[in-house]
Design a protein around this motif. Structure first.
Motif, mmCIF file in Angstrom:
data_model
loop_
_atom_site.group_PDB
_atom_site.id
_atom_site.type_symbol
_atom_site.label_atom_id
_atom_site.label_comp_id
_atom_site.label_asym_id
_atom_site.label_seq_id
_atom_site.Cartn_x
_atom_site.Cartn_y
_atom_site.Cartn_z
ATOM 1 N N LEU A 162 0.932 -1.300 0.017
ATOM 2 C CA LEU A 162 -0.089 0.040 -0.056
ATOM 3 C C LEU A 162 0.811 1.139 0.142
ATOM 4 O O LEU A 162 0.300 2.251 -0.325
ATOM 5 C CB LEU A 162 -1.009 -0.083 1.136
ATOM 6 C CG LEU A 162 -1.878 -1.209 1.294
ATOM 7 C CD1 LEU A 162 -2.805 -1.145 2.570
ATOM 8 C CD2 LEU A 162 -2.850 -1.281 0.046
ATOM 9 N N ASP A 163 1.996 1.120 0.365
ATOM 10 C CA ASP A 163 2.883 2.229 0.373
ATOM 11 C C ASP A 163 3.957 2.268 -0.558
ATOM 12 O O ASP A 163 5.169 1.842 -0.487
ATOM 13 C CB ASP A 163 3.605 2.420 1.721
ATOM 14 C CG ASP A 163 4.590 3.744 1.952
ATOM 15 O OD1 ASP A 163 4.392 4.438 1.278
ATOM 16 O OD2 ASP A 163 5.081 3.699 3.054
ATOM 17 N N SER A 164 3.695 2.458 -2.110
ATOM 18 C CA SER A 164 4.468 2.186 -3.010
ATOM 19 C C SER A 164 5.610 3.364 -3.255
ATOM 20 O O SER A 164 6.677 3.212 -4.062
ATOM 21 C CB SER A 164 3.769 2.527 -4.633
ATOM 22 O OG SER A 164 2.937 3.646 -4.292
ATOM 23 N N SER A 165 5.536 4.335 -2.095
ATOM 24 C CA SER A 165 6.775 5.646 -2.434
ATOM 25 C C SER A 165 7.698 5.081 -1.348
ATOM 26 O O SER A 165 9.118 5.754 -1.454
ATOM 27 C CB SER A 165 6.159 6.971 -1.788
ATOM 28 O OG SER A 165 5.650 6.632 -0.575
ATOM 29 N N TYR A 166 7.621 4.092 -0.460
ATOM 30 C CA TYR A 166 8.740 3.688 0.404
ATOM 31 C C TYR A 166 9.786 2.846 -0.270
ATOM 32 O O TYR A 166 9.511 1.956 -1.064
ATOM 33 C CB TYR A 166 7.972 2.769 1.411
ATOM 34 C CG TYR A 166 8.941 2.628 2.547
ATOM 35 C CD1 TYR A 166 9.622 3.363 3.467
ATOM 36 C CD2 TYR A 166 9.368 1.040 2.587
ATOM 37 C CE1 TYR A 166 10.457 2.834 4.477
ATOM 38 C CE2 TYR A 166 10.262 0.458 3.457
ATOM 39 C CZ TYR A 166 11.043 1.641 4.518
ATOM 40 O OH TYR A 166 11.911 1.197 5.324
ATOM 41 N N ARG A 167 11.065 3.198 0.017
ATOM 42 C CA ARG A 167 12.295 2.376 -0.407
ATOM 43 C C ARG A 167 12.588 1.424 0.431
ATOM 44 O O ARG A 167 12.907 1.573 1.746
ATOM 45 C CB ARG A 167 13.465 3.392 -0.636
ATOM 46 C CG ARG A 167 14.705 2.495 -1.173
ATOM 47 C CD ARG A 167 15.775 3.383 -1.454
ATOM 48 N NE ARG A 167 16.797 2.265 -2.316
ATOM 49 C CZ ARG A 167 18.106 2.888 -2.190
ATOM 50 N NH1 ARG A 167 18.147 4.085 -1.457
ATOM 51 N NH2 ARG A 167 19.171 2.115 -2.608
ATOM 52 N N ASP A 168 12.467 0.104 0.206
ATOM 53 C CA ASP A 168 12.593 -1.000 1.294
ATOM 54 C C ASP A 168 14.246 -0.829 1.850
ATOM 55 O O ASP A 168 15.069 -0.366 1.268
ATOM 56 C CB ASP A 168 12.389 -2.307 0.557
ATOM 57 C CG ASP A 168 13.452 -2.712 -0.683
ATOM 58 O OD1 ASP A 168 14.036 -1.740 -1.130
ATOM 59 O OD2 ASP A 168 13.082 -3.705 -1.141
ATOM 60 N N VAL A 169 14.158 -1.410 3.263
ATOM 61 C CA VAL A 169 15.537 -1.330 3.990
ATOM 62 C C VAL A 169 15.938 -2.724 4.451
ATOM 63 O O VAL A 169 15.054 -3.363 4.706
ATOM 64 C CB VAL A 169 15.349 -0.243 5.021
ATOM 65 C CG1 VAL A 169 16.586 -0.257 5.906
ATOM 66 C CG2 VAL A 169 14.950 1.109 4.562
ATOM 67 N N TRP A 170 17.221 -3.049 4.351
ATOM 68 C CA TRP A 170 17.760 -4.170 4.888
ATOM 69 C C TRP A 170 18.712 -3.615 5.975
ATOM 70 O O TRP A 170 19.449 -2.508 5.995
ATOM 71 C CB TRP A 170 18.446 -4.812 3.865
ATOM 72 C CG TRP A 170 17.865 -5.569 2.855
ATOM 73 C CD1 TRP A 170 17.401 -5.212 1.619
ATOM 74 C CD2 TRP A 170 17.302 -7.126 2.992
ATOM 75 N NE1 TRP A 170 16.543 -6.473 1.066
ATOM 76 C CE2 TRP A 170 16.622 -7.356 1.932
ATOM 77 C CE3 TRP A 170 17.456 -7.870 4.031
ATOM 78 C CZ2 TRP A 170 16.036 -8.692 1.471
ATOM 79 C CZ3 TRP A 170 17.021 -9.096 3.732
ATOM 80 C CH2 TRP A 170 16.131 -9.688 2.538
ATOM 81 N N GLN A 171 18.634 -4.507 7.062
ATOM 82 C CA GLN A 171 19.661 -4.070 8.010
ATOM 83 C C GLN A 171 19.913 -5.618 8.911
ATOM 84 O O GLN A 171 19.298 -6.400 8.686
ATOM 85 C CB GLN A 171 19.065 -3.068 9.148
ATOM 86 C CG GLN A 171 17.871 -3.676 9.832
ATOM 87 C CD GLN A 171 17.227 -2.881 10.909
ATOM 88 O OE1 GLN A 171 17.101 -1.697 10.738
ATOM 89 N NE2 GLN A 171 16.937 -3.470 12.196
ATOM 90 N N THR A 172 21.185 -5.597 9.376
ATOM 91 C CA THR A 172 21.638 -6.689 10.197
ATOM 92 C C THR A 172 21.900 -6.387 11.628
ATOM 93 O O THR A 172 22.091 -5.190 11.812
ATOM 94 C CB THR A 172 22.880 -7.291 9.478
ATOM 95 O OG1 THR A 172 23.367 -8.486 10.264
ATOM 96 C CG2 THR A 172 24.024 -6.321 9.597
ATOM 97 N N ARG A 173 21.924 -7.356 12.361
ATOM 98 C CA ARG A 173 22.237 -7.111 14.201
ATOM 99 C C ARG A 173 23.256 -7.959 14.554
ATOM 100 O O ARG A 173 23.145 -9.329 14.385
ATOM 101 C CB ARG A 173 20.913 -7.065 14.903
ATOM 102 C CG ARG A 173 19.782 -6.381 14.709
ATOM 103 C CD ARG A 173 18.828 -6.308 15.585
ATOM 104 N NE ARG A 173 18.213 -7.432 15.760
ATOM 105 C CZ ARG A 173 18.010 -8.164 16.799
ATOM 106 N NH1 ARG A 173 18.305 -8.042 17.808
ATOM 107 N NH2 ARG A 173 17.310 -9.364 16.704
ATOM 108 N N VAL A 174 23.942 -7.554 15.018
ATOM 109 C CA VAL A 174 25.185 -8.282 15.811
ATOM 110 C C VAL A 174 24.913 -8.204 17.253
ATOM 111 O O VAL A 174 24.701 -7.057 17.969
ATOM 112 C CB VAL A 174 26.701 -7.874 15.536
ATOM 113 C CG1 VAL A 174 27.666 -8.874 16.373
ATOM 114 C CG2 VAL A 174 27.001 -8.200 14.029
#
Length: 258
Positions: free
Chosen positions: A19-31
């Motif tokens: 529904l939010d086509s303007s959003y750029r997806d984000v990847w993150q990692t956690r140590v």
């Protein structure tokens, strides 16, 4: 069944992302590193407890984690934790120390078990926990907060133990065996948690996590005592059917990949 539950859990969040086509997806990692503090524990009154490669009090190391935010608020995360405890280093010796005294006056005692081999490695440690969950992100001026609900597996080994008894000054022999009903325990785990993070740079965050995990054990040990002279065999079942509830507290770094 577990796959179906995960699909049903993740499907609504994927639809929200569309529904939010303007959003750029984000990847993150956690140590992350942390402590596991038992609220309920596995029983430890029987010698067979030393053959279980699981500890109620333990430390975890999370080197593998990936979070994907396909929406400003919603994401999915997978993480893998290797778990260890100093008490697991001496499992065989502790088992031997407990089973030897009742026989040592009358018999020569020889104790063997795979527990005498150290299975520890840097990544998976002694036992392990893998989780897949849904994350919701709340952002403020200085912090972001991520409540999460995850499902997964806590996995550990249950080793056998063998006690060979030779009567002093005779050739009479007995054998006592502790045998688990299954050698690997893969326990379905439910784990809600909350993460609080503070930005150090645009892509690096300092964070802490508090998690409550639940799983149920349903294995047993069969104790068999066999007299090779009379051929008499005695058996006993030691049950490890327990609801395990654990509080985990950890801290580490979040790295935003893009």
């Amino acid at each position: 069944m577990r796959i179906i539950i995960l699909i049903l859990l993740l499907l609504p969040t994927k639809l929200l992302g569309q529904l939010d086509s303007s959003y750029r997806d984000v990847w993150q990692t956690r140590v992350q590193v942390g402590l596991n503090i038992p609220i309920t524990s596995l029983p430890d009154s029987d010698p067979s407890a030393h053959l279980i490669e699981y500890s109620n009090n333990s430390q975890y190391l999370q080197l593998l984690s990936a979070t994907y935010f396909f929406n400003r608020k919603w994401g999915v995360e997978f993480n893998y934790q290797g778990i260890s405890s100093p008490s697991l280093r001496d499992r065989h010796q502790n088992f031997s120390n407990e089973v030897t005294p009742p026989f040592s006056d009358e018999y020569f005692v020889d104790v063997s078990s795979p527990a005498q081999s150290d299975n520890f490695n840097f990544f998976s440690r002694n036992f392990e926990r893998g989780l897949l969950g849904v994350v919701y992100k709340i952002e403020t001026n200085k912090l972001f907060i991520q409540p999460k609900l995850a499902l997964g597996v806590t996995s550990f080994y249950t080793d056998w133990g063998d006690i060979d008894l030779k009567q002093r000054n005779t050739n009479l022999r007995k054998e006592v065996q502790y045998t688990p009903t299954t050698s690997v325990q893969d326990c379905f785990t439910i784990a809600p948690s909350i993460i609080i993070a503070y930005p150090l740079t645009r892509r690096l965050y300092l964070h802490s996590e508090v998690m409550l995990s639940y799983f149920q054990t349903s294995f047993s040990y069969i104790k068999t005592e066999e007299d090779f002279v009379t051929n008499e065999v005695l058996t006993e079942t030691i049950n490890y059917h327990k609801d395990i509830l654990t509080l985990s507290i950890g801290a580490g770094l979040i790295i935003v990949i893009r």
